[in-house]
Design an enzyme around this catalytic site. Sequence first.
Site, mmCIF file in Angstrom:
data_model
loop_
_atom_site.group_PDB
_atom_site.id
_atom_site.type_symbol
_atom_site.label_atom_id
_atom_site.label_comp_id
_atom_site.label_asym_id
_atom_site.label_seq_id
_atom_site.Cartn_x
_atom_site.Cartn_y
_atom_site.Cartn_z
ATOM 1 N N GLY A 96 0.772 -1.231 0.000
ATOM 2 C CA GLY A 96 0.000 0.000 0.000
ATOM 3 C C GLY A 96 0.807 1.286 0.000
ATOM 4 N N MET A 98 2.855 2.483 -2.376
ATOM 5 C CA MET A 98 2.924 3.179 -3.661
ATOM 6 C C MET A 98 1.571 3.090 -4.348
ATOM 7 S SD MET A 98 6.671 2.207 -4.978
ATOM 8 C CE MET A 98 6.270 0.511 -4.933
ATOM 9 N N HIS A 443 -4.735 -2.864 6.161
ATOM 10 C CA HIS A 443 -3.394 -2.322 6.226
ATOM 11 C C HIS A 443 -2.801 -2.379 7.634
ATOM 12 C CE1 HIS A 443 -0.655 1.104 6.829
ATOM 13 N NE2 HIS A 443 -0.124 0.621 5.733
ATOM 14 N N SER A 761 36.339 -12.551 29.883
ATOM 15 C CA SER A 761 34.947 -12.291 29.515
ATOM 16 C C SER A 761 34.827 -10.804 29.224
ATOM 17 C CB SER A 761 34.012 -12.693 30.659
ATOM 18 O OG SER A 761 32.691 -12.343 30.317
ATOM 19 N N TYR A 849 31.645 -18.243 23.713
ATOM 20 C CA TYR A 849 30.213 -18.135 24.056
ATOM 21 C C TYR A 849 29.802 -16.673 24.195
ATOM 22 C CZ TYR A 849 31.706 -17.080 28.838
ATOM 23 O OH TYR A 849 32.281 -16.494 29.920
#
Length: 878
Positions: A96, A98, A443, A761, A849
């Site tokens: 919807g 264009m 829509h 870490s 991880y």
Amino acid sequence: MLFQEARGGDKFLLGGKGYGLVEMTSLGLPVPPGFVITTEVCKQYYAEKGKVPKGLFEDIRSKIAALERQTGKRFGGEEKPLLLSVRSGAPFSMPGMMDTILNLGLNDRTVKSLASASKNPRFVYDSYRRLVQMFGKVAMGADGSAFEKILEERRKKAGVTADIGLSPEELQSVAEAFKRVVKAQTGRDFPQDPFVQLEMAVEAVLRSWNNNRAKEYRKFYHIADDLGTAVNIQTMVFGNSGEKSGSGVGFTRNPSTGENKLFGEYLPNAQGEDVVAGVRTPVGMDKVEPGIRKQLEVVATKLESHFKDMQDFEFTVEDGTLYTLQTRNGKRTAQAAVKIAVDMADEGLISPEESVARVEPEMLEALLHRRLDPAATDKPIAKGLDASPGAAAGEVVFDTEEAAKVGAGKRIILVRSETTPEDIKGLIASQGVLTQRGGMTSHAAVVARGMGKPAVVGCSEIEIASDGDYFTTKSGQKIRKGDTITIDGTTGNVYSGEVRMVDPEASKELSVLLKTADGIRKLGVWANADTPEAATRARDFGAEGIGLCRTERMFNAPNRLPIVREMIMSRDEETRRKHLYKLFPFQLSDFRAIFTAMSGKPVVVRLLDLPLHEFLPTSEDLIIELQGMREKHVPASEIEAIEEMLARVRQLSEHNPMLGHRGCRLAVTYPEIYEMQTKAIMQAAVELKKEGKKGALVKIMIPLVADAGEFRFLRGVITAAAEGVLKESGTTVAYQVGTMIETPRAALTAAEIAKLSDFFSFGTNDLTQTTFGFSRDDVEAKFIPRYIQMGILPQSPFDSVDTSGVGKLVKMAVREGREVKQELEVGICGEHGGDPKSIAFFSEAGLNYVSCSAFRVPIARLAAAHAALARKTTAVTT
Ligand code: ADP
Ligand code: MG
Ligand code: MG
């Protein structure tokens, strides 16, 4: 290119719609004949600053001649006029956004001959007024509301509620009135020459690629601006030609639940755009005439076995004959995406790997979203269609522009009578949407599903006031702008106020999908969890360990806080130790519970990273308290105690606490803190072992290290405490001592630190703050949005890891750390651990991880699998 000649063409050239029409034609589906003007033409049009490429219109004429031969009709002919639609169609579906113009080729002459030849003149004039309206608006720039006003007046005059009720004569006079509107507003006549209509329509569609709503849409979905749209020119078929006609939208599977059953909506006696626009509320598939329904089932099966994905298709029935007008991969809810992917793999339509690739990790967020607490007793004030699942609460806003403005600062629910593509901005800014009209394929419903936002549509039980400041429910309750409501897109219910919500749980299909993902991914997925409950939840979501257990969070409980305060207030080691060890039993029981929850899996316990000031009252509060005490003549000893606290607060106050006396720096000054914590950790592990329970793999982590010297000293403290506990217990428990890498200097000296540390870490929150020199709490709202807008930053570096800066440090630290210690385990425990883009980066950087919040574990598992699949495809192609 004629539909039947363009076989095997690609989506980028033909646009999605053209591609679909071409493929459907080759599958032998009933597609009205037509041809595609490719996206190349659109690109040329923009390259030449809005000039139609040479030869285009001649080319179009020759194609029209071919269509005339194929259909036996003449474009502009009076006898059997050929009518056409001119339809936009970009490489990526932008529903919807264009423009499309229907019924081209009608003019004052053809409409007359067609009306007299037709058994149904009403539909002929209805088509004509639609053409003038659409063409006037789209190709000539007339204001659309004038047309609606006229229609409304005519309906009122005729005493009918829908256009269907208007007579042929009335519709003919509407068409005349529309032409006058066009002339008055644009100064030009509605063109009578069909070829002029066609040329103007083609240009209008080319222009619509760059209208504002299309641009907004592309920005939101990161669709490139230079792809261009194709233009499809197609023979018209008429769904508005009587009771045996109609238009509908079909989904080969249910787009909301994923159920493998033809789903759709149908409007009898209507042209296609009526369904999408939500002007009338359509009926379900079960109400479609059985013969047509059977044909639709066949269409659905053919489409799926060809496209190998759920299709969303448009169809029109003209006098009992079915035509298919469009097909594309259907937008779907997260729940449906997962179910469809898993089911299709099960049916053998796609491979298991493909099923994993089909579901965007971010999509799972919606599944992991909160829903209404089943125990909540709130009564709905209205019920509409359950268009997009999940629950959302927020303040009511009726206006799209306003929604776009206020939505950034607070949670809002956009409430509209129906949404149009212009509402996209408002939808982006809101938590969810509620509409008064429109069906499951309107829509608002389609866009909300695509965005994963809850939506309740077609809620005819509410009436929005014409001034748009409130809506009224059936029972007469008024809900005003700014009032809070809750919508439940899973049931269609609307509630006044905010209803209690609960956490989600994983479906059967999601578990299957994630299992498949686990088989593909190389990266481990751990979770950040500070409490036994969070640890259990993380495990349930599939976490393979705890990558970050923040011990300071354990001190927040009301019975622990006073002890922490006393400890901070202590002026000497002896007093500090006394208070500190009061915390020991708490820590011990916490660790026992967490280790038990994670039995057999690694748990990284980060020792205290305590911002002292957060645990003390502010000096302002203390000053006010003192004032009050003095006025009330409280005993001097009590006043003195507060005065002392004030003095200590002032002493501890820092200009820049983020860079202040925290993390391992605090432990270097007060080593007894880490000593106590280590003892509690090891004691918990020892007790579990003695009880014959499987404890966790203990990993003790030191925060905020910037120098190997800090680590060396603290490792000594920790080892001494741990060995002491073990010796006393007479047993052994394995444990590791590692470090966070969250300052640039730690990354720069990774080789030095790796010699001493068992693991790394990355704390990418702090690492991002310190690498950029941005204080997260201060910059996120203040200038990051501006930076993103200006393109200085692609996104907030706190949302997705900055790969070129912070990422460079990460890669370097991994490489240099592993040069010293080949098997060095490296993880990441910042919030980036749950962000799919960052996960792809960490996977590439060779981490072992990622650790993220429990709720994001499923997202991370899927994202890690995507990262592995992406690596595999590059490995194959290079
Ligand atoms: P959008 O991209 O907004 O979906 P479309 O090009 O699909 O726009 O057209 C809008 C509506 O017009 C759709 O409902 C479509 O089915 C209908 N339509 C388009 N072309 C034809 C045609 N040749 N005959 C009948 N209806 C058509
Ligand atoms: Mg369409
Ligand atoms: Mg940190």
